[in-house]
Design an enzyme around this catalytic site. Structure first.
Site, PDB file in Angstrom:
ATOM      1  N   SER A 174       0.898  -1.335   0.019  1.00 17.36           N
ATOM      2  CA  SER A 174      -0.197  -0.039   0.076  1.00 17.36           C
ATOM      3  C   SER A 174       1.096   1.224   0.052  1.00 17.36           C
ATOM      4  CB  SER A 174      -0.713  -0.089   1.391  1.00 17.36           C
ATOM      5  OG  SER A 174      -1.293   1.258   1.696  1.00 17.36           O
ATOM      6  N   TYR A 223      -1.779  -0.275  10.727  1.00 19.21           N
ATOM      7  CA  TYR A 223      -2.241  -0.823   9.310  1.00 19.21           C
ATOM      8  C   TYR A 223      -1.055  -0.520   8.498  1.00 19.21           C
ATOM      9  CZ  TYR A 223      -3.926  -1.291   4.630  1.00 19.21           C
ATOM     10  OH  TYR A 223      -3.676  -1.342   3.197  1.00 19.21           O
ATOM     11  N   LYS A 271       2.036  -3.350   6.667  1.00 16.09           N
ATOM     12  CA  LYS A 271       2.373  -3.475   5.297  1.00 16.09           C
ATOM     13  C   LYS A 271       3.886  -3.352   5.151  1.00 16.09           C
ATOM     14  CE  LYS A 271      -1.686  -4.156   3.392  1.00 16.09           C
ATOM     15  NZ  LYS A 271      -1.954  -5.681   2.892  1.00 16.09           N
TER      16      LYS A 271
END
Ligand code: NAD
Ligand code: WQD
Length: 339
Positions: free
Chosen positions: A126, A151, A155
């Protein structure tokens, strides 16, 4: 060749399955536990492609259930790993839920990749890994700053886990694709983003406001140092994201000398402001959107967009859909849901 798509009932996974079924001879199987989707996605895939796929309703955190899928399908030749939780704000509220799901699911996929000798993996990364980087457009070789959310950190960790893994498993190769802001829907209007909860992202918020499910859109901040005061993002059509997965996997298959691990940005390279996105939506839908300029959203960066030279040069990927097409398809999907 058989391809395992994890998170295949989700937004990007379902579009990628459609792309694979339309443009390759690969057989697809899917794992999804419907934590953010439903089995109806597989019906939509069947309506669009005319074909059904084998799918497993299991949680990737369950290693034994995950291993069984690999044991049952010894001919899996590639994995596209989408399954993860993805809401930035929720990850700040519930960090352990994110670390548990996103990290353990990936660890189990890598264990199975090793145990069952699956040569190729494509990983959903991302643009959030770039955090607050100021040099625009962002390139893959930027040194990553501290992640801005749990989050985003999952990644960053995921990318490092894979790099460490392929380093000692030279028969396994992986490309991590860093998506910018995937939006839009299949051009048929029969598959799109279907969040189970109130949307956080801009485009579903726009379409749900326009159709009357939500009352009003708040533009988060009108005094950023950008051309119209609203934030700049790199919106990219979900079907362009989907086609990049096919190209990345094909690249690994075709080029034995390709590096064991590579990272590629997926964005159009164009920065678009929130107001420009709204205008494109209004133009394509003919609906005048009820919106107001409100406070800034904590954690938002003023502007981020991709340098996509590597995707173009390495994969031969050229985005096919412009902003108007993104909005047109998103609206087609929203109106299809109402029927
Ligand atoms: P999504 O929530 O629509 O799809 C993810 C799917 O994975 C869902 O169907 C969910 O039910 C499933 N899933 C989650 N945890 C699981 C588990 N433990 N076991 C089995 N299934 C599980 O999300 P999406 O937008 O399609 O995103 C796909 C991937 O792309 C994610 O990894 C996400 O982080 C990444 N990504 C998304 C965006 C975006 O804006 N949509 C941007 C960049 C990266
Ligand atoms: C886009 C723009 C908002 C809602 C997130 C993740 C990123 C990636 C993509 C997963 C921003 C503005 C939004 C609203 C608004 N996902 N906005 N009113 O935050 O750029 O990126 O999704 O990996 O990691 O962070 O996307 O769609 O939430 O916002 O004005 O009601 O729209 O401020 O400028 P974002 P978004």
């Amino acid at each position: 060749m058989k391809i395992l798509v994890t998170g295949g009932a989700g937004y990007i996974g379902s579009h990628t399955i459609i792309e694979i079924m339309k443009h390759t001879g690969w057989e697809v199987i899917s794992i999804d536990n419907f934590s953010n989707s439903s089995a109806a996605a597989y019906d939509r895939i069947r309506s669009i492609t005319g074909k059904s796929i084998r799918h497993y309703d299991i949680d990737l955190r369950d290693l034994s259930a995950t291993s069984k899928v690999f044991a049952e399908n010894p001919d899996i030749g590639g994995i596209i790993h989408f399954a993860a939780f993805k809401a930035v704000g929720e990850s700040v509220e519930k960090p352990l839920m994110y670390y548990d799901n996103n990290i353990n699911s990936l660890a189990h996929i890598l264990k199975c990749q090793q145990q069952f000798n699956v040569p190729y993996l494509i990983f959903s990364s991302s643009c959030s890994v770039y955090g607050n980087l100021r040099e625009l457009p962002v390139t893959e070789n930027s040194v990553l700053p501290k992640a801005e959310s749990p989050y985003a950190y999952t990644k960053q960790i995921g990318e490092v886990m894979i790099a460490d893994f392929v380093n000692v498993n030279p028969d396994c190769k992986c490309i991590a694709l860093r998506y910018f802001n995937p939006v839009g829907a299949h051009e048929s209007g029969m598959n799109g983003e279907l969040a189970l909860t109130r949307p956080n992202n801009l485009v579903p918020y726009i379409t749900q406001t326009a159709i009357g499910k939500l009352e009003q859109l708040t533009v988060f901040g009108g005094n950023y140092p950008t051309r119209d005061g609203t934030c700049v993002r790199d919106y990219i059509h979900v079907s362009d994201i989907a086609s990049a997965h096919v190209m990345a996997l094909q690249k690994l298959i075709d080029e034995p000398d390709f590096p064991n691990y590579d990272i590629i940005n997926l964005g159009t390279g164009n920065g678009v402001t929130v107001l420009e996105a709204i205008q494109a939506f209004e133009r394509e839908s003919g609906v005048s959107l009820n919106y107001k300029i409100g406070e800034r959203r904590p954690g938002d960066v003023a502007a981020i967009y991709a340098n996509n030279t590597k995707a173009r040069e390495v994969l031969g990927w050229v985005p096919q859909y412009d902003l108007d097409a993104m909005m047109r398809s998103a609206w087609k999907w929203e109106t299809y849901l109402k029927e």
